[in-house]
Write a protein that holds these residues in place. Sequence first.
Motif, PDB file in Angstrom:
ATOM      1  N   TYR A 262       0.842  -1.193   0.000  1.00  0.00           N
ATOM      2  CA  TYR A 262       0.000   0.000   0.000  1.00  0.00           C
ATOM      3  C   TYR A 262       0.883   1.251   0.000  1.00  0.00           C
ATOM      4  O   TYR A 262       0.937   2.017   0.953  1.00  0.00           O
ATOM      5  CB  TYR A 262      -0.918   0.004   1.219  1.00  0.00           C
ATOM      6  N   GLN A 265      -0.674   4.583   0.823  1.00  0.00           N
ATOM      7  CA  GLN A 265      -1.466   4.644   2.045  1.00  0.00           C
ATOM      8  C   GLN A 265      -1.234   5.968   2.783  1.00  0.00           C
ATOM      9  O   GLN A 265      -0.110   6.407   2.976  1.00  0.00           O
ATOM     10  CB  GLN A 265      -1.098   3.482   2.965  1.00  0.00           C
ATOM     11  N   SER A 268      -3.607  11.715   0.104  1.00  0.00           N
ATOM     12  CA  SER A 268      -4.919  12.166  -0.354  1.00  0.00           C
ATOM     13  C   SER A 268      -5.170  11.681  -1.783  1.00  0.00           C
ATOM     14  O   SER A 268      -4.241  11.547  -2.582  1.00  0.00           O
ATOM     15  CB  SER A 268      -5.001  13.697  -0.318  1.00  0.00           C
ATOM     16  N   TRP A 269      -6.431  11.421  -2.079  1.00  0.00           N
ATOM     17  CA  TRP A 269      -6.818  11.016  -3.436  1.00  0.00           C
ATOM     18  C   TRP A 269      -6.932  12.264  -4.309  1.00  0.00           C
ATOM     19  O   TRP A 269      -7.640  13.207  -3.974  1.00  0.00           O
ATOM     20  CB  TRP A 269      -8.169  10.304  -3.419  1.00  0.00           C
ATOM     21  N   THR A 274      -8.969   9.446  -8.609  1.00  0.00           N
ATOM     22  CA  THR A 274     -10.341   9.006  -8.344  1.00  0.00           C
ATOM     23  C   THR A 274     -11.047   8.609  -9.636  1.00  0.00           C
ATOM     24  O   THR A 274     -11.714   7.571  -9.709  1.00  0.00           O
ATOM     25  CB  THR A 274     -11.131  10.113  -7.631  1.00  0.00           C
ATOM     26  N   SER A 299      -6.418  -2.660  -5.243  1.00  0.00           N
ATOM     27  CA  SER A 299      -5.475  -2.410  -4.145  1.00  0.00           C
ATOM     28  C   SER A 299      -4.042  -2.478  -4.638  1.00  0.00           C
ATOM     29  O   SER A 299      -3.199  -1.641  -4.298  1.00  0.00           O
ATOM     30  CB  SER A 299      -5.682  -3.419  -3.013  1.00  0.00           C
ATOM     31  N   ARG A 304      -3.398   1.102  -2.436  1.00  0.00           N
ATOM     32  CA  ARG A 304      -4.297   1.521  -1.365  1.00  0.00           C
ATOM     33  C   ARG A 304      -4.922   0.293  -0.706  1.00  0.00           C
ATOM     34  O   ARG A 304      -5.048  -0.764  -1.320  1.00  0.00           O
ATOM     35  CB  ARG A 304      -5.432   2.390  -1.921  1.00  0.00           C
ATOM     36  N   SER A 308     -10.039   1.832   1.900  1.00  0.00           N
ATOM     37  CA  SER A 308      -9.844   3.138   1.279  1.00  0.00           C
ATOM     38  C   SER A 308     -10.499   3.177  -0.094  1.00  0.00           C
ATOM     39  O   SER A 308     -11.196   4.137  -0.453  1.00  0.00           O
ATOM     40  CB  SER A 308      -8.346   3.444   1.156  1.00  0.00           C
ATOM     41  N   ASN A 311     -14.333   3.063   0.226  1.00  0.00           N
ATOM     42  CA  ASN A 311     -14.904   4.355   0.631  1.00  0.00           C
ATOM     43  C   ASN A 311     -14.977   5.334  -0.534  1.00  0.00           C
ATOM     44  O   ASN A 311     -15.953   6.078  -0.674  1.00  0.00           O
ATOM     45  CB  ASN A 311     -14.072   4.964   1.767  1.00  0.00           C
ATOM     46  N   ILE A 312     -13.944   5.348  -1.379  1.00  0.00           N
ATOM     47  CA  ILE A 312     -13.937   6.250  -2.536  1.00  0.00           C
ATOM     48  C   ILE A 312     -15.044   5.862  -3.520  1.00  0.00           C
ATOM     49  O   ILE A 312     -15.770   6.729  -4.051  1.00  0.00           O
ATOM     50  CB  ILE A 312     -12.566   6.241  -3.237  1.00  0.00           C
TER      51      ILE A 312
END
Length: 331
Positions: A262, A265, A268-269, A274, A299, A304, A308, A311-312
């Motif tokens: 990751y 990790q 910020s995206w 995204t 992943s 990530r 994570s 959630n995105i």
Amino acid sequence: MYYNEDCIVGAKLHLKDKSVDLIITDPPFAIDGDKLHKHYNRNEANVIVGYVEIPKNEYKDFSINWTQQAHRVLKDDGAMYVVSGWSNLLDILLALEHNNFEIINHMIWKYNFGVNTTKKYVTSHYHILYCKKQNRKKTKFNTHCRFGPNEKNGNGGSALYSDLEDVWIINREYQSGKTKNKNQLPKELLKKIILYSSDENDLICDFFLGSFSTAKVAKSLNRNSIGFEINPIAFNYQINQLEKIEYGDMLINLKKPEENLYFNQGKSWSKDETNNLMNRYNDMKMKRITNKKAFEILSEEFGRGRFSILNIIKKHKDNHSKTKTSVQKTL
């Protein structure tokens, strides 16, 4: 450097302000430690004589005085680990508060044998107080020094999570027939603390050297150390034992943590990242790839964790749904 002196006086004489990276220490417990063998039914023939106990009525002031020196010599980003029994733990806690230490974690060290009892429960643990200076946000902690974030333990769970839990089950070391101090911390416990809270060439201090276990493990992990031992018999014997250890000899067989997959990790995206994620996810859904498999692939590609990414995707879907509803209402 090591000093055959009282630690409070010795620290004032030999240690500069903010000169130590890490303190690991196991102070006397004020429980007649020089007589504990009677409770353990232990043969003391090979135990080094001269153990110095602190009278219970002096323990409060004693604890305040040595922790005051510990706070003075510790660097602002340093940490201190104090090993204590439960009998006079309150005096240690109050001393730490008095001298502006903040407790980060209160660990329980469960060991493999305690004092035999018939009228109460068996005591088979010690307390380990992991502290920093108050109002200091940054404290050195090497999260992945022993396990990578993706490593699994024998039960299929996270090896890192298990290692970071605040109950430690580490056996004491049997040394039948060997010359030894009254009490000494096991190498595995000290290795864990030193790896998480220091780097190579850091300076580690032990205010109560005893068996010099902290100094021995520190040297084996290529750290420097300094400390105090008031018992001259123990001091002279253990100094000679310490000289036999080579710097870094424990590093040769030290387990290397697995690579962190990751790699993004905590970052910020970005908007582009995204959008790329959603394009890849939608493409996989079109190909009827299961969510479980899709998250594994994403992943690895995006560096990530699963949650994570989840959630995105959820956030993007929610925003899309709100936009669609708003447009419908407008129409």
